[in-house]
Scaffold this motif. Structure first.
Motif, PDB file in Angstrom:
ATOM      1  N   MET A   1       0.852  -1.168   0.000  1.00 41.70           N
ATOM      2  CA  MET A   1       0.000   0.000   0.000  1.00 41.70           C
ATOM      3  C   MET A   1       0.902   1.236   0.000  1.00 41.70           C
ATOM      4  O   MET A   1       1.690   1.443   0.912  1.00 41.70           O
ATOM      5  N   SER A   2       0.803   2.044  -1.014  1.00 39.35           N
ATOM      6  CA  SER A   2       1.660   3.223  -1.092  1.00 39.35           C
ATOM      7  C   SER A   2       0.868   4.475  -0.745  1.00 39.35           C
ATOM      8  O   SER A   2      -0.332   4.566  -0.978  1.00 39.35           O
ATOM      9  N   ASN A   3       1.565   5.419  -0.207  1.00 38.46           N
ATOM     10  CA  ASN A   3       0.971   6.691   0.189  1.00 38.46           C
ATOM     11  C   ASN A   3       1.046   7.654  -0.994  1.00 38.46           C
ATOM     12  O   ASN A   3       2.142   7.962  -1.472  1.00 38.46           O
ATOM     13  N   PRO A   4      -0.081   8.169  -1.471  1.00 43.91           N
ATOM     14  CA  PRO A   4      -0.042   9.066  -2.641  1.00 43.91           C
ATOM     15  C   PRO A   4       0.653  10.395  -2.351  1.00 43.91           C
ATOM     16  O   PRO A   4       1.042  11.108  -3.271  1.00 43.91           O
ATOM     17  N   TYR A   5       0.840  10.713  -1.081  1.00 43.42           N
ATOM     18  CA  TYR A   5       1.497  11.961  -0.713  1.00 43.42           C
ATOM     19  C   TYR A   5       3.014  11.816  -0.606  1.00 43.42           C
ATOM     20  O   TYR A   5       3.713  12.775  -0.338  1.00 43.42           O
ATOM     21  N   LYS A   6       3.505  10.609  -0.786  1.00 44.35           N
ATOM     22  CA  LYS A   6       4.938  10.356  -0.661  1.00 44.35           C
ATOM     23  C   LYS A   6       5.609  10.162  -2.021  1.00 44.35           C
ATOM     24  O   LYS A   6       6.698   9.646  -2.107  1.00 44.35           O
TER      25      LYS A   6
ATOM     26  N   ARG B   1      10.614  17.361  -4.021  1.00 43.28           N
ATOM     27  CA  ARG B   1      10.343  17.040  -2.617  1.00 43.28           C
ATOM     28  C   ARG B   1      10.887  18.127  -1.701  1.00 43.28           C
ATOM     29  O   ARG B   1      10.225  18.563  -0.760  1.00 43.28           O
TER      30      ARG B   1
END
Length: 126
Positions: A1-6, A13
């Motif tokens: 599960m990946s974080n869309p904000y990362k 960045r």
């Protein structure tokens, strides 16, 4: 599960992180009277640190101790905001978290006062 904000990397960045940090400083200054007071203490005390400090190490210690107060105050405000986000209901764990964060601010202020007091004592007595 990946974080869309990362998903940001590299320079993108860094630019976004800088923006978030500046927004946090702005929010602390406008919304936290203790932070505002401590910022003004730093501003007023900076020229005094250059007079009081005997060498760059003492000057850095004097100013660094005041910066530490600001850092701890930001952490305290973040903890308080997170607790308040969860609930305004009185709860022993919420009180403990807020009290511990407040104690950290107090200790940073006492450390800074001790450093400034010792430097003043050395300057005036020596």
């Amino acid at each position: 599960m990946s974080n869309p904000y990362k998903g940001k990397t590299g320079l993108n960045r860094i630019l976004h992180a800088t923006g978030y940090s500046l927004a946090g400083l702005r929010a602390a200054y406008t919304g936290e009277s203790a932070f505002r007071q401590e910022v003004w203490l730093l501003i007023v005390a900076t020229p005094l640190a250059f007079w009081l400090g005997q060498g760059w190490v003492q000057t850095a210690l004097l100013l660094g101790s005041l910066m530490l107060v600001l850092i701890v105050e930001l952490l305290n405000s973040g903890i308080e905001a997170a607790i308040d986000r969860v609930s305004f209901e009185l709860h022993d764990l919420s009180k403990r978290a807020k009290d511990l964060a407040s104690a950290a601010v107090l200790l940073s202020l006492l450390l800074s006062a001790g450093i400034w007091g010792a430097a003043l004592w050395q300057r005036l007595a020596g």
